[in-house]
Design a protein around this motif. Structure first.
Motif, PDB file in Angstrom:
ATOM      1  N   GLN A  79      31.932 104.793 -11.416  1.00 50.59           N
ATOM      2  CA  GLN A  79      32.598 105.667 -10.683  1.00 50.59           C
ATOM      3  C   GLN A  79      34.266 105.397 -10.967  1.00 50.59           C
ATOM      4  OE1 GLN A  79      32.486 108.445  -8.975  1.00 50.59           O
ATOM      5  NE2 GLN A  79      30.546 109.021  -9.831  1.00 50.59           N
ATOM      6  N   ASP A  80      34.082 103.448 -11.115  1.00 53.06           N
ATOM      7  CA  ASP A  80      35.796 103.503 -11.301  1.00 53.06           C
ATOM      8  C   ASP A  80      36.216 103.479 -13.040  1.00 53.06           C
ATOM      9  OD1 ASP A  80      35.851 102.707  -8.695  1.00 53.06           O
ATOM     10  OD2 ASP A  80      34.388 100.486  -9.580  1.00 53.06           O
ATOM     11  N   LEU A  92      29.837  86.976 -14.585  1.00 53.12           N
ATOM     12  CA  LEU A  92      30.717  87.434 -15.744  1.00 53.12           C
ATOM     13  C   LEU A  92      31.555  88.927 -15.744  1.00 53.12           C
ATOM     14  CD1 LEU A  92      31.305  86.425 -18.506  1.00 53.12           C
ATOM     15  CD2 LEU A  92      30.153  88.178 -19.368  1.00 53.12           C
ATOM     16  N   ARG A  93      32.366  88.957 -15.451  1.00 51.56           N
ATOM     17  CA  ARG A  93      33.644  90.029 -15.214  1.00 51.56           C
ATOM     18  C   ARG A  93      33.798  90.718 -16.344  1.00 51.56           C
ATOM     19  NH1 ARG A  93      33.560  87.813 -10.708  1.00 51.56           N
ATOM     20  NH2 ARG A  93      33.177  88.933  -8.105  1.00 51.56           N
ATOM     21  N   VAL A  94      34.116  90.402 -17.763  1.00 45.14           N
ATOM     22  CA  VAL A  94      34.817  90.821 -18.935  1.00 45.14           C
ATOM     23  C   VAL A  94      34.226  89.877 -19.753  1.00 45.14           C
ATOM     24  CG1 VAL A  94      36.763  90.747 -19.950  1.00 45.14           C
ATOM     25  CG2 VAL A  94      36.683  90.880 -17.610  1.00 45.14           C
ATOM     26  N   LEU A  95      33.099  90.988 -20.985  1.00 42.15           N
ATOM     27  CA  LEU A  95      32.693  90.834 -21.763  1.00 42.15           C
ATOM     28  C   LEU A  95      33.324  91.539 -23.072  1.00 42.15           C
ATOM     29  CD1 LEU A  95      30.581  88.627 -23.514  1.00 42.15           C
ATOM     30  CD2 LEU A  95      28.990  90.970 -23.378  1.00 42.15           C
ATOM     31  N   ARG A  96      34.745  90.510 -23.691  1.00 42.30           N
ATOM     32  CA  ARG A  96      35.364  90.836 -24.689  1.00 42.30           C
ATOM     33  C   ARG A  96      34.695  91.388 -25.771  1.00 42.30           C
ATOM     34  NH1 ARG A  96      40.967  91.548 -22.762  1.00 42.30           N
ATOM     35  NH2 ARG A  96      39.574  93.016 -20.922  1.00 42.30           N
ATOM     36  N   SER A  97      34.190  91.828 -26.831  1.00 43.43           N
ATOM     37  CA  SER A  97      34.047  92.008 -27.858  1.00 43.43           C
ATOM     38  C   SER A  97      33.825  93.051 -29.178  1.00 43.43           C
ATOM     39  CB  SER A  97      32.554  91.658 -27.512  1.00 43.43           C
ATOM     40  OG  SER A  97      31.527  92.683 -27.679  1.00 43.43           O
ATOM     41  N   ILE A 111      31.939  99.080 -13.576  1.00 42.90           N
ATOM     42  CA  ILE A 111      32.048  98.575 -15.081  1.00 42.90           C
ATOM     43  C   ILE A 111      33.522  99.763 -15.026  1.00 42.90           C
ATOM     44  CG2 ILE A 111      31.987 100.298 -18.096  1.00 42.90           C
ATOM     45  CD1 ILE A 111      30.656  97.673 -17.096  1.00 42.90           C
ATOM     46  N   ARG A 112      34.393  98.881 -15.789  1.00 42.67           N
ATOM     47  CA  ARG A 112      35.757 100.105 -15.466  1.00 42.67           C
ATOM     48  C   ARG A 112      35.921 100.092 -17.498  1.00 42.67           C
ATOM     49  NH1 ARG A 112      39.645  96.618 -11.813  1.00 42.67           N
ATOM     50  NH2 ARG A 112      38.921  97.225  -9.603  1.00 42.67           N
ATOM     51  N   HIS A 113      35.486  98.806 -18.084  1.00 37.48           N
ATOM     52  CA  HIS A 113      36.363  99.449 -19.597  1.00 37.48           C
ATOM     53  C   HIS A 113      34.512  99.985 -20.353  1.00 37.48           C
ATOM     54  CE1 HIS A 113      40.377  98.799 -17.973  1.00 37.48           C
ATOM     55  NE2 HIS A 113      39.015  97.984 -17.953  1.00 37.48           N
ATOM     56  N   LEU A 114      34.418 100.823 -20.917  1.00 36.82           N
ATOM     57  CA  LEU A 114      32.741 100.868 -21.588  1.00 36.82           C
ATOM     58  C   LEU A 114      33.550 101.785 -23.119  1.00 36.82           C
ATOM     59  CD1 LEU A 114      29.956 100.114 -21.424  1.00 36.82           C
ATOM     60  CD2 LEU A 114      29.870 102.855 -20.376  1.00 36.82           C
ATOM     61  N   HIS A 139      28.756  92.218 -12.062  1.00 39.07           N
ATOM     62  CA  HIS A 139      29.804  92.490 -11.737  1.00 39.07           C
ATOM     63  C   HIS A 139      30.785  92.524 -13.384  1.00 39.07           C
ATOM     64  CE1 HIS A 139      29.776  90.691  -7.510  1.00 39.07           C
ATOM     65  NE2 HIS A 139      28.671  89.305  -7.797  1.00 39.07           N
ATOM     66  N   LEU A 140      29.354  93.245 -14.002  1.00 37.37           N
ATOM     67  CA  LEU A 140      30.688  92.977 -15.483  1.00 37.37           C
ATOM     68  C   LEU A 140      31.537  94.657 -14.986  1.00 37.37           C
ATOM     69  CD1 LEU A 140      30.261  91.761 -18.620  1.00 37.37           C
ATOM     70  CD2 LEU A 140      28.769  93.875 -18.978  1.00 37.37           C
ATOM     71  N   GLN A 141      32.983  94.400 -15.898  1.00 32.63           N
ATOM     72  CA  GLN A 141      33.380  95.162 -15.659  1.00 32.63           C
ATOM     73  C   GLN A 141      34.022  95.698 -17.159  1.00 32.63           C
ATOM     74  OE1 GLN A 141      37.352  93.595 -13.618  1.00 32.63           O
ATOM     75  NE2 GLN A 141      36.088  93.301 -11.682  1.00 32.63           N
ATOM     76  N   GLU A 142      33.625  95.338 -18.173  1.00 30.82           N
ATOM     77  CA  GLU A 142      34.129  95.182 -19.600  1.00 30.82           C
ATOM     78  C   GLU A 142      32.557  95.116 -20.173  1.00 30.82           C
ATOM     79  OE1 GLU A 142      37.423  94.591 -22.761  1.00 30.82           O
ATOM     80  OE2 GLU A 142      37.910  94.333 -20.012  1.00 30.82           O
ATOM     81  N   LEU A 143      32.673  96.393 -21.228  1.00 27.57           N
ATOM     82  CA  LEU A 143      31.200  95.436 -22.123  1.00 27.57           C
ATOM     83  C   LEU A 143      31.476  96.916 -23.023  1.00 27.57           C
ATOM     84  CD1 LEU A 143      28.980  95.082 -22.271  1.00 27.57           C
ATOM     85  CD2 LEU A 143      27.903  96.264 -20.710  1.00 27.57           C
ATOM     86  N   SER A 144      31.539  96.238 -24.633  1.00 27.97           N
ATOM     87  CA  SER A 144      31.489  97.367 -25.376  1.00 27.97           C
ATOM     88  C   SER A 144      30.038  97.393 -26.567  1.00 27.97           C
ATOM     89  CB  SER A 144      32.111  96.897 -26.799  1.00 27.97           C
ATOM     90  OG  SER A 144      33.157  97.345 -26.519  1.00 27.97           O
ATOM     91  N   LEU A 145      29.561  97.867 -26.742  1.00 24.82           N
ATOM     92  CA  LEU A 145      27.962  98.456 -26.873  1.00 24.82           C
ATOM     93  C   LEU A 145      27.785  99.422 -28.457  1.00 24.82           C
ATOM     94  CD1 LEU A 145      26.039  99.158 -24.254  1.00 24.82           C
ATOM     95  CD2 LEU A 145      26.068  97.064 -25.050  1.00 24.82           C
TER      96      LEU A 145
END
Length: 895
Positions: A737-738, A658-663, A714-717, A686-692
């Motif tokens: 860093q990314d 999983l790379r993108v978990l958009r929620s 992670i690129r989008h947090l 490998h996750l690049q997007e996460l909203s907590l």
């Protein structure tokens, strides 16, 4: 019992094959050898197509040969993929054993198909030799391009600036017509590609501030009144769901009464429909009204039926054509004139485009950066050949333009050609989400499989945009949406139909690989079980935005090789169980449907990579078995039922790809109750997007202990606090860093945030703040949004110091009830700012000095902001407004 019977039948069948087909049993014995041969040959064929795509394709025998090559490539690719996913569907060690009846039968079937492909390749070889082409079909040592030789690195991608030639006089002329004419409807008439839409876009931005309501609507050849009404009311405080078109028109008409509005109808086609479009939409514009309706059209009859005043869109003069062509053909044209040895050829090429901006831009861009005289001469020869061929018959002008544009397509690198033709798979005038487009390219196999394939695909997108084959919109410095001109759309459709590779709305589906079914085809094919189904070899099926309520099983069941299924914006609430038999399915789009739960048949889709459940308003939770989809890389569950935030199954932690978990912000569990915990999420490396959303102290403690350091990609947090106490976000987040976007909600504003030098977007939502950190020093920040500070009376002066915010394009300050003053901008501050929005800041006393220095500023919005004195200076004729307009006449003020 059923499984046992199936195994017995398969075993008996396999035994019969082995006993009675001894001559063909070698296919099973030689399976591994043949399979490896096929994989190698598939790469060779693909390499050959990279060459043959450059051959002249107007010769019938070559066209037929090329199609045979493509057919073999598709068949071979199907075999390779079916074999590759085979291990995902073997339910036991017995099944996967080479001696098992099931495995023997599979290998026998695959062996038969490999043999058929071999025979087809032998036939292609023979035909290719006769055409003297086969020597180029099998290049030695073919290897895919490396990332360094293919495209720019991800962060180096950029959109080249536009160059509006001769646009200002036309804008001024139209403004004078609008000001002086009592006719409420004004039509810009001209041939396709002449720049009608481009002109009105600039005009619309220039004058929309004069009107209480300003709306742009794109009209396609087969427009839906209902959809246009929905698009219209999306700009109004009005609902027209579940009402008839006539009733919606009445509601729209009533809501618009007394309002001064500007509406653009872009690209109205037919006079019959165009004459009724105003009434159908519910627009009421009388001659005494101050409202204006602007129309673009190729058809003068449309203007008569609308009673419109006509503005004739003239093509560019010779000198204007030369300027536009050179800007795109020679990127450094403003500094250096075209090389002398190319100028003569360039003049001829430019002349063939007859002053048509679209052709000038695309042809020029296709030659950009090339100093090879042979390529220029070749382009000229092609244009002359095209001109001679069309002199023999009275050609449709539209056809001539498309054929000129085709020369730009012919110049594309072979890797970009299928990516361009895939654009025909969307609806005319559709705004395309670029992320979805890139995922579609990847799922279709247009992008070579490698770790950086997303970055390569993004580079392709920028390349198409800079070749003027796409119109694009950016968000925080990256392409977000795109749209294709209708002439280029027609070109993409024509190419796709020729190659039977993308887009088909045909009575006979047997010869196509990808199908987009409109409404008229659905009633005849999808819902009627007696109608013929789609072909077994179909790879992509889109039913996007159709009023489907169900799909018959017999329609889907034969399509065993389907890779992409798009059911978005339909009314489907369930799916037939046979969907689970689509073993190669990689992309399933169920966004904006009526599904209440993820259909159980999805559980069987072991190859699924992309699952979109966005805007499934009735979806309450994800199933526990979600972790069985081991190949899943993109999961979108944004804007579903609120309960879903609290019921995230632990199985998600098993999705190691999983790379993108958009929620929406997920509320993770702290108990061992089968739901996802923050500790579980750490497996998703490998996750690049996460909203907590953190609601327990131990979750914050986990972050403080460095748990996010393991999610290094992670690129989008997004992190929101529901903690009862004032909380600080841990500094160790800077290890990401990314990180490109960071959304912080209800935490203390982190002092370390300015250390994130790669950050493009920063959102601070109701964060506690006594003093903002040095945000102006962030070198790559493109978008800054600050919501809800109830104590701040003045922003830091450092925000507006010279050289501060060097890349900031969008600044929003909202809900600052005590904010009284904005510091004056120093020269060089926010040098590239395009949009400045102040919302709900009622105590602002004065407009900051220096706004007139923002030469790229397009919009200044002060909704519900400022004292009476503040608003007065920005009103029509206000001193500050006039001062800013004098330096930058293109700024749009909105209150």
């Amino acid at each position: 019992m059923a499984d046992a019977i199936s195994q017995a039948v398969i075993g008996k069948l396999t035994e019969m094959i082995v006993q009675h087909a001894a001559g063909e049993a070698a296919l099973v014995r030689n399976f591994n050898r043949d399979f490896q041969w096929l994989k190698k040959r598939l790469r060779t064929i693909s390499g050959g197509l990279k060459y043959t795509d450059k051959l002249p394709t107007r010769e019938d025998d070559i066209k037929e040969w090329l199609q045979n090559v493509r057919d073999v490539a598709w068949d071979a690719e199907d075999i390779v993929e079916e074999c590759a996913v085979r291990p995902l569907y073997t339910r036991s060690a017995t099944q996967s054993c080479i001696c098992s009846p099931d495995e023997l039968l599979f290998r026998y079937k695959m062996g038969k198909r490999i043999q058929e492909v071999k025979e087809a390749i032998d036939s292609i070889t023979k035909d290719g030799k006769q055409l003297k082409l086969f020597r180029d079909l099998v290049p030695s040592g073919f290897e895919p391009p490396s990332s360094s030789s293919a495209w720019e690195a991800r962060k180096g991608n950029r959109i080249l600036p536009s160059y509006p030639v001769a646009i200002e006089p036309k804008i001024q002329h139209l403004i004078s017509i609008i000001d002086e004419s009592t006719v409420p409807v004004i039509a810009v008439v001209g041939m396709g590609g002449a720049g009608k839409t481009f002109l009105l876009q600039h005009l619309f931005d220039r004058i929309k501030e004069r009107y209480e309501l300003s709306i742009w609507l794109s009209i396609s050849q087969s427009y839906s009144v209902q959809q246009l009404q929905c698009d219209l009311v999306s700009h109004m405080d009005l609902e027209v769901d579940d009402v008839s078109e006539d009733r919606a028109a009445e509601l729209i008409n009533a809501d618009l009464q007394g309002k001064k509005y500007l509406i653009v109808l872009d690209d109205v086609w037919t006079s019959a429909r165009g004459g009724n479009i105003i009434r159908n939409l519910g627009l009421s514009i009388g001659h005494e009204s101050q409202c204006k309706l602007l129309v673009t059209t190729r058809n003068r009859d449309v203007c008569q039926n609308l009673g419109a005043k006509i503005y004739e869109m003239e093509l560019l003069s010779e000198e204007e054509s030369w300027q536009l062509f050179c800007f795109h053909a020679f990127p450094d044209y403003n500094q250096n004139l075209p090389p002398p040895y190319l100028e003569k050829v360039a003049r001829h090429v430019e002349k063939q485009c007859d002053g048509l901006p679209l052709a000038l831009k695309t042809i020029g861009a296709s030659l950009s950066g090339c100093t090879d005289t042979r390529k220029w001469s070749s382009k000229l020869s092609q244009l002359k050949e095209l001109e001679l061929s069309q002199q023999k018959e009275v050609a449709d002008p539209d056809y001539r333009i498309i054929e000129i544009l085709r020369l730009s397509y012919d110049s594309l690198p072979s890797a970009l050609k299928p990516c361009f033709s895939c654009l025909s798979f969307f609806h005319e005038d559709e705004i395309i989400d670029c992320e979805y487009l890139i995922n579609l390219w990847i799922m279709e196999g247009f992008i070579i499989q490698r770790k950086d394939q997303w970055d390569i695909a993004l580079g392709y997108l920028y390349q198409l945009a800079n070749l003027c084959l796409l119109d694009v919109w950016e968000e925080w410095g990256l392409i977000k949406y795109c749209k294709i001109h209708d002439f280029l759309f027609d070109l993409a459709i024509g190419i796709s139909k020729e190659n039977r590779c993308a887009f088909a709305v045909e009575d006979d589906f047997t010869a196509v690989k990808r199908i987009l079914l409109p409404k008229k085809a659905i009633d005849d094919v999808v819902t009627d079980p007696k109608k013929s189904s789609c072909p077994r070899s179909l790879r992509t099926l889109s039913l996007h935005n159709n009023p489907l309520t169900k799909i018959e099983a017999n329609f889907l069941s034969p399509i065993r090789l389907l890779r992409v299924l798009d059911l978005s914006e339909t009314k489907i609430s369930s799916l037939p169980y046979c969907l689970g038999k689509l073993k190669l399915l990689k992309l399933l789009n169920l966004s904006s449907t009526k599904v209440e739960e993820v259909p159980i048949c999805v559980r069987s889709l072991k190859s699924l990579v992309f699952l979109d459940l966005n805007l499934c308003r009735q979806l309450r939770r994800l199933p526990e078995w979600i972790g069985e989809l081991k190949c899943l890389r993109h999961l979108n569950v944004k804007y579903c039922k609120d309960e879903l935030r609290n019921h995230v199954p632990k199985g998600i932690s098993e999705l190691l790809s999983l790379r993108v978990l958009r929620s929406d912000d997920l509320r993770l569990s702290v108990e061992d109750d089968g739901l996802l915990k923050l500790d579980d999420a750490v497996k998703l490396t490998h996750l690049q997007e996460l909203s907590l959303q953190l609601k327990h102290e131990n979750e914050l403690k986990s972050i403080e202990d460095g748990i996010l350091r393991q999610l290094v990609e992670i690129r989008h947090l997004s992190i929101a606090s529901r903690l009862s106490t004032e909380s600080h976000l841990p500094e160790n987040i800077t290890a990401l860093q990314d990180l490109e976007t960071l959304n912080v909600k209800k935490f203390v504003v982190p002092s370390w945030v300015s250390i994130l030098i790669n950050l493009r977007q920063l959102i601070l939502f109701y964060c506690i703040c006594s003093d903002y950190p040095a945000l102006e020093t962030m070198p790559n920040l493109v978008e800054l949004k600050i919501y809800g500070n109830t104590n701040c009376r003045e922003l830091p002066k450092a925000f507006v110091k010279s050289s501060g915010f060097p890349k900031l394009r969008f600044l929003l300050i909202e809900d600052f009830p005590l904010l009284e003053e904005l510091p004056d901008l120093e020269d060089g501050a926010m040098a590239v700012l395009e949009k400045f929005r102040l919302r709900e800041c009622p105590k602002l006393k004065k407009v900051p000095e220096g706004l007139e220095r923002l030469r790229r500023l397009k919009e200044f919005n002060y909704f519900d902001s400022g004292t009476d004195e503040f608003r007065e200076t920005l009103s029509e004729g206000g001193q500050v407004r006039k001062k800013i307009k004098a330096k930058n006449p293109h700024v749009y003020f909105m209150r």
